[in-house]
Scaffold this motif. Structure first.
Motif, PDB file in Angstrom:
ATOM      1  N   GLY A 114       6.338 -21.547 -50.488  1.00  0.00           N
ATOM      2  CA  GLY A 114       7.108 -20.633 -49.666  1.00  0.00           C
ATOM      3  C   GLY A 114       7.626 -21.304 -48.405  1.00  0.00           C
ATOM      4  O   GLY A 114       7.055 -22.259 -47.897  1.00  0.00           O
ATOM      5  N   TYR A 115       8.748 -20.797 -47.905  1.00  0.00           N
ATOM      6  CA  TYR A 115       9.318 -21.341 -46.666  1.00  0.00           C
ATOM      7  C   TYR A 115      10.027 -20.241 -45.901  1.00  0.00           C
ATOM      8  O   TYR A 115      10.447 -19.217 -46.468  1.00  0.00           O
ATOM      9  CB  TYR A 115      10.288 -22.485 -46.959  1.00  0.00           C
ATOM     10  N   LEU A 116      10.133 -20.429 -44.596  1.00  0.00           N
ATOM     11  CA  LEU A 116      10.867 -19.520 -43.716  1.00  0.00           C
ATOM     12  C   LEU A 116      12.167 -20.178 -43.311  1.00  0.00           C
ATOM     13  O   LEU A 116      12.173 -21.322 -42.835  1.00  0.00           O
ATOM     14  CB  LEU A 116      10.033 -19.203 -42.473  1.00  0.00           C
ATOM     15  N   ALA A 117      13.270 -19.462 -43.496  1.00  0.00           N
ATOM     16  CA  ALA A 117      14.584 -19.916 -43.031  1.00  0.00           C
ATOM     17  C   ALA A 117      15.065 -18.973 -41.942  1.00  0.00           C
ATOM     18  O   ALA A 117      15.117 -17.758 -42.143  1.00  0.00           O
ATOM     19  CB  ALA A 117      15.577 -19.946 -44.186  1.00  0.00           C
ATOM     20  N   ILE A 118      15.391 -19.525 -40.786  1.00  0.00           N
ATOM     21  CA  ILE A 118      15.915 -18.753 -39.660  1.00  0.00           C
ATOM     22  C   ILE A 118      17.367 -19.141 -39.479  1.00  0.00           C
ATOM     23  O   ILE A 118      17.684 -20.312 -39.210  1.00  0.00           O
ATOM     24  CB  ILE A 118      15.103 -19.029 -38.386  1.00  0.00           C
ATOM     25  N   THR A 119      18.258 -18.172 -39.641  1.00  0.00           N
ATOM     26  CA  THR A 119      19.699 -18.440 -39.616  1.00  0.00           C
ATOM     27  C   THR A 119      20.342 -17.757 -38.424  1.00  0.00           C
ATOM     28  O   THR A 119      20.133 -16.566 -38.189  1.00  0.00           O
ATOM     29  CB  THR A 119      20.367 -17.942 -40.908  1.00  0.00           C
ATOM     30  N   PHE A 120      21.126 -18.524 -37.674  1.00  0.00           N
ATOM     31  CA  PHE A 120      21.830 -18.007 -36.507  1.00  0.00           C
ATOM     32  C   PHE A 120      23.325 -17.981 -36.811  1.00  0.00           C
ATOM     33  O   PHE A 120      23.922 -19.028 -37.071  1.00  0.00           O
ATOM     34  CB  PHE A 120      21.573 -18.900 -35.288  1.00  0.00           C
TER      35      PHE A 120
END
Length: 290
Positions: A114-120
């Motif tokens: 699993g991974y977290l992607a933070i998109t701006f």
């Protein structure tokens, strides 16, 4: 009241965010019959999304918080924040979740990949950038702390409080960061994680309890005062009210579907000639006529 309250401690080069969710959290969680573990998981993600979204300078910007996994019991968690509006959704395998029998770590839920992607999404420039971090910590809050330390080189402390299992539905959060040039920060090649100003403020903020963060008798300004009343100056900035804000509508979906060629639209139609669009965020089905 659902709101986020930004603040700064100028003498310590620290900025912070304090958030409290109630009605908006209840509306988001009520859209699906989530089991308790997923109510807590989504509640934590919504608090993090709010605090991180309000770090963006341009209020028109959007932050998307997305956790994905390959073969996990939960394969998708997604939230976003824009203009004080929040939405969120968790997709999971109900049978496999029940088989976990109380095991609730991030690795149990999302598996080992699993991974977290933070998109701006930046409104002023139209540009988008993204940071990705693996789920190698005990909580989403700790994963976000690792993201800021590794990707942004900004020392960060986060505390989360949740009360989502009884009749009352509440969540709260505190985020503080050390920026050498205050609220605006500056480009950094290296950041000292053990700066004395940061160590002092992090020790104070670390005393905040989960119970305090969801206590309805304590306002956000009261909590900030409890932590930092001995500081020479704490500046409270303008609070932002928060609401559940799913952007789905029949008109919106007509606009999206209007970009598809006619032959693809024909394949989407049901026997009545409508195209049914299911919004996972609000658990509604929209029959679209084109």
């Amino acid at each position: 009241m659902d709101e986020v309250l930004p603040f700064t401690i100028p003498a310590r080069d620290v900025r912070g965010r304090m958030v409290r969710l109630g009605t908006s959290l209840h509306e988001i969680l009520a859209a699906h019959d989530y089991p308790p573990v997923l109510r807590r998981l989504l509640g934590e993600a919504l608090v993090l999304t709010t605090m991180m979204g309000t770090l963006l300078k341009d209020e028109e910007c959007q932050l998307t918080f997305q956790v994905q996994a390959e073969g996990g019991v939960v394969d998708l968690l997604i939230c976003d924040y824009r203009l004080g509006e929040l939405r969120g959704y968790v997709r999971h395998d109900a049978e496999r979740l029940a088989a976990l029998d109380g095991r609730e770590s991030l690795q149990d839920l999302f598996g080992e990949k699993g991974y977290l992607a933070i998109t701006f999404d930046l409104a002023a420039t139209g540009k988008r950038y993204q940071g990705v971090v693996p789920l190698e910590k005990a909580s989403l809050a700790q994963v976000c702390e690792a993201y800021f330390a590794q990707s942004e080189q900004v020392p960060t402390l986060i505390r989360i409080g949740l009360d989502v299992e009884g009749e009352r539905c509440a969540a709260g959060g505190l985020l503080i960061q050390h920026l050498p040039d205050g609220e605006e920060g500056r480009e950094r090649l290296h950041v000292r994680m053990n700066h004395p100003h940061w160590e002092h403020v992090a020790a104070l903020a670390g005393s905040m309890t989960a119970k305090e963060l969801v206590d309805p008798t304590l306002g956000l300004d009261d909590l900030i005062w409890r932590l930092f009343h001995e500081e020479d100056e704490v500046r409270l900035l303008s609070a932002t009210s928060l609401t559940r804000g799913c952007r789905c509508s029949a008109e919106y979906y007509r606009t999206v579907l209007g970009r598809f060629p006619a032959e693809e639209l024909d394949e989407m139609r049901d026997e009545a000639g409508d195209i049914l669009v299911d919004c996972a965020f609000c658990s509604k089905v929209f029959p679209i006529e084109l």
